[in-house]
Each structure stands twice: as structure tokens, then as C-alpha cells.
Scaffold this active site. Structure first.
Site, PDB file in Angstrom:
ATOM      1  N   LYS A  64       0.859  -1.190   0.000  1.00  0.00           N
ATOM      2  CA  LYS A  64       0.000   0.000   0.000  1.00  0.00           C
ATOM      3  C   LYS A  64       0.893   1.237   0.000  1.00  0.00           C
ATOM      4  O   LYS A  64       1.446   1.622   1.023  1.00  0.00           O
ATOM      5  CB  LYS A  64      -0.935   0.010   1.202  1.00  0.00           C
ATOM      6  CG  LYS A  64      -1.946   1.156   1.171  1.00  0.00           C
ATOM      7  CD  LYS A  64      -2.879   1.110   2.361  1.00  0.00           C
ATOM      8  CE  LYS A  64      -3.913   2.237   2.256  1.00  0.00           C
ATOM      9  NZ  LYS A  64      -3.285   3.569   2.206  1.00  0.00           N
ATOM     10  N   THR A  65       1.015   1.839  -1.160  1.00  0.00           N
ATOM     11  CA  THR A  65       1.883   3.001  -1.322  1.00  0.00           C
ATOM     12  C   THR A  65       1.297   4.213  -0.601  1.00  0.00           C
ATOM     13  O   THR A  65       0.103   4.483  -0.680  1.00  0.00           O
ATOM     14  CB  THR A  65       2.052   3.324  -2.816  1.00  0.00           C
ATOM     15  OG1 THR A  65       2.517   2.161  -3.491  1.00  0.00           O
ATOM     16  CG2 THR A  65       3.039   4.448  -3.018  1.00  0.00           C
TER      17      THR A  65
END
Length: 439
Positions: A64-65
Site C-alpha cells: 500500500k503506497t
């Protein structure tokens, strides 16, 4: 990775309200939607029951950037001479459109070597981040793509995720890589406003590798994991088949701020009658509001802050009241703001509204019974066994389909031979009768 990779602002020039409606309508037309709202899919918080979900249905896993969620829209403009000029827009969650220059020119997959042919009418979903590059003092702006909605005018939202990613790889990224390889790394058009990369997907049981190998090597900030269902279509709005997992300290809620009352003082300078608010002093409270229905915000909690925090907030010289701020619950159960690398709050100016109460309740469920990193590691062997079983079932289903197709083809060939034989006999008898009658 705990450092922030959020760009300071979305690049490009915001399209004015008088011009943006036509673009929103074009996006809605491409997606076959009857409204022009932001179409991006939104995840739900990972809860304990989702561990079982990962063993029932196959998912893809990615990091999850920690960046700015945007849609990349490749469009065009026809000039007076009938020539088509490329246009590129970033669409944020507020449904604002930003025209970026120079526009992207992705080679068209049917004509990968033709400099005059490139993709139009394409919508890609991704995250805009700053990547830290070794040896370079400034970070590099990257758009990591994790899904596709429209490619070359063809809507793909009704296709399952693995098919969408396959189309995107074959029709966007492979032609782009092919062009770069043939042209010494120079993109079509010469320059690009930022890099565009395909986000890497992993099997859902690759959890140990994710925590021990992949996340520590990321060039950008990360605040968790995302599991996305392999077999479901793209869903506008909240999608229960996109699961975002965050460690407890990263489980955050986006609130709207409402400043309380400030202490009064009498300046005694003759310019004012009576006491006036002392805006240098901290207010008696800062309320955190959540959205219950359109336009209806209600108090959820008071934000914990210190005198030093207030001094820092004042020093920003920015509007605070009514702003969206990202907060987490600390070890003492207090809601306080998430900090950027420089200690300033994580304001969510990319969002029009604070989180809806349904999202808040989902986050609270995750906090009440959190799924920890160890929980995921412990579950990964069972997830692996279940996924391998699902994949074998799918392979057997495909083998059975092939067997059925072969059998159907054999039956068709047998019918053709039978008909041919009957026709042949009939023709032979007719010919013989004719000859005999003539004798």
C-alpha cells in the site's frame, strides 16, 4: 518504510470549473456511467474475517503506497486542421482535473513503431508518489498503476482483475517498454511529465517476503498492504473485495477539523470595545468531525494536541478550520494527527470530504480486534494451501472445458462424415439410375 512519499501537490494546472464538466462527461461516457462523480474504487479495512476470505477466493497482494491516489486520463484535442493533439490529465479524489505537460504519448499497441500513433481514451488507476533515488538529491515523481478502467476507448471494468492487468500490460506497458528499448530510453514525444510504472502484484500468501524483503527495499513510503480480488470486476465507489491492511499505528481516519473557542483578552488599546479572541493562544478544543450523510458532519472526538503542537500549527500560516486531517489513535486512546517527515500534520487536501461514518466504523473494528503482522504470517501457510487448491480446481475446470470442446468437435466431424456419406450414396444412386435409364 515510515517516511512520507506524498508529493507536495499534484503536478499540472487545474482545469477551471467552467471547462471541467465536459471532461467529466467524457469520462462518464467512456465508463458507461450515468453520473460524473469520481469513479475510483475505494477499499475497506482488513478485518479478522478477511483471513478466511483469502482462503475462499483468490486475491492479488501488493504494498500500500503512501502517496496521492489519482486516475490518469489520456485524452485528445482535435485542432482546426483536423489534427489530433494528445492531452493528459490527473484526476484526484475531489474529482478535480489537472492538465499535465508535456502530455504522455504511449505507443499504440497495434503500431508500436509508429511515432504518429499513440493511445487515447485511456483511464488508469494508481498512486502518485516521490521515489527516493540513490545518488540523487531530489526524489523522482512516479505514478504507480495498479488497475485499468478504459484502454484505447474500450471499457474493461466489467472484466476480472487478472484480465484487466493483462490488457494493461499488453496494450500499455509492453509497447512503451518496446519503444524505450528501440530508442535508447527516450520516450515517444521526447519527454514525459513523470514516470509511469506498473505496480507489482504478488500471490496473497507472499506475506513473509513482503515484510522481510519487499517493503524494506521500497524507494517510497508505505503504510500497509492491499489485497484485491482476482476474479471480480472493477467497482465504482466502495469495493468490499479490495482489502487494505495497516499495522495498528497506521490505522487512520480522515476527519474534518472544527476549532473550538479561543480565550478572550482585553487589548486596552482603544480600538476595540471589550475583550476579543486571542488567536495566538490555543483553543479550548479542536473537534474531529465525520460525515454521516451528504453535508451532515457530526462530532466524533476531540483531537489531542500539546501547546507545542499548537505553536507549530500556527506557524504554518494556513487555514485550519474545516480542513481534512489524517489522525490515528495513540497508545492512550487519544486521537492525534499523523505527522509528515518534518513533523507537520498530514492534511488530506486531495479529499473533498472526511471519512464517512461507515468507513470510520470499519477502522474502529480493525482497532478493536486488530489483525497484526504476526497474524498474517501465521495465516499465510493456510492461505497458500487454499490458493493452490483453488488454482488446481481452475486448471481442472479448464482441462474439462478443453475435453468438452474436443468432444464437441469430434461429434461435429462425425456428423459431417455421416452427412457426407449419405449424400455420397444418394448421389451415386441417382447417377446410376440415370445411366441405367439411358441405356
Amino acid at each position: 518504510m515510515h517516511h512520507s512519499s506524498v508529493p507536495p501537490e499534484i503536478p499540472g494546472t487545474q482545469v477551471p470549473p467552467s471547462e471541467v464538466h465536459g471532461l467529466r462527461e467524457q469520462v462518464a461516457t467512456l465508463l458507461m456511467r450515468d453520473n460524473t462523480r469520481f469513479p475510483g474504487a475505494q477499499p475497506v479495512s482488513f478485518a479478522r474475517h478477511h483471513i478466511e476470505e483469502l482462503q475462499r477466493t483468490e486475491y492479488f497482494l501488493c504494498e500500500k503506497t503512501d502517496g496521492i491516489r489519482c486516475l490518469l486520463f489520456l485524452y485528445f484535442l482535435e485542432d482546426a486542421a483536423g489534427n489530433f493533439q494528445p492531452l493528459t490529465f490527473l484526476i484526484d479524489r475531489k474529482n478535480n482535473y489537472y492538465e499535465v505537460q508535456p502530455p504522455f504519448r504511449f505507443p499504440h499497441y497495434r503500431f508500436p513503431n509508429d511515432a504518429d500513433k499513440y493511445l487515447f481514451s485511456t483511464i488508469l488507476d494508481g498512486e502518485l508518489v516521490h521515489d527516493r533515488v540513490p545518488g540523487q538529491p531530489k526524489p523522482r515523481l512516479i505514478f504507480y498503476v495498479f488497475d485499468a478502467l478504459v484502454i484505447d476507448g474500450q471499457r474493461v471494468t466489467d472484466r476480472p482483475l487478472d484480465k484487466r492487468l493483462g490488457y494493461m500490460r499488453d496494450q500499455v506497458f509492453k509497447p512503451h517498454a518496446h519503444w524505450l528499448a528501440r530508442n535508447n530510453g527516450v520516450p515517444l514525444g521526447g519527454t514525459e511529465p513523470f514516470r509511469v510504472k506498473e505496480k507489482q502484484m504478488f500471490p496473497p500468501y507472499s506475506i513473509r517476503d513482503m515484510f522481510e524483503v519487499i517493503l524494506p527495499k521500497l524507494p517510497h513510503g508505505n503504510d500497509g498492504l492491499v489485497f484485491t480480488c482476482k476474479t471480480t470486476p472493477y467497482r465504482f465507489g466502495t469495493d468490499p473485495h479490495i482489502l487494505k491492511w495497516k499495522p495498528p499505528h497506521e490505522n487512520t481516519i480522515d476527519f474534518k477539523l472544527r476549532l473550538g473557542s479561543f480565550p478572550l483578552f482585553d487589548p486596552e488599546d482603544g480600538d476595540e470595545e471589550g475583550p476579543i479572541p486571542d488567536y495566538d493562544a490555543p483553543p479550548d478544543r479542536i473537534q474531529l468531525l465525520v460525515l454521516h450523510e451528504k453535508g451532515n458532519y457530526q462530532h466524533f472526538a476531540d483531537m489531542y494536541f500539546t501547546t507545542q503542537d499548537w505553536d507549530m500549527l500556527k506557524s504554518l500560516g494556513q487555514r485550519l478550520d474545516g480542513r481534512i486531517i489524517e489522525c490515528f489513535r495513540d497508545g492512550q486512546g487519544r486521537w492525534t494527527f499523523k505527522r509528515e517527515d518534518d513533523g507537520t500534520p498530514r492534511f488530506r487536501d486531495d479529499k473533498r470530504d472526511a471519512n464517512h461514518i461507515s468507513t470510520v466504523e470499519s477502522v474502529l473494528e480493525s482497532l478493536r480486534d486488530p489483525v497484526t503482522e504476526q497474524d498474517l504470517l501465521d495465516a499465510s501457510p493456510a492461505i497458500r494451501v487454499a490458493v493452490k487448491r483453488m488454482q488446481e480446481v481452475e486448471k481442472e475446470r479448464q482441462r474439462q472445458w478443453v475435453r468438452e470442446q474436443i468432444e464437441m468437435e469430434r461429434e461435429r466431424e462425425a456428423k459431417k462424415r455421416k452427412i457426407s456419406e449419405v449424400d455420397g450414396v444418394g448421389v451415386g444412386m441417382g447417377a446410376g439410375g440415370g445411366a441405367g435409364g439411358g441405356a
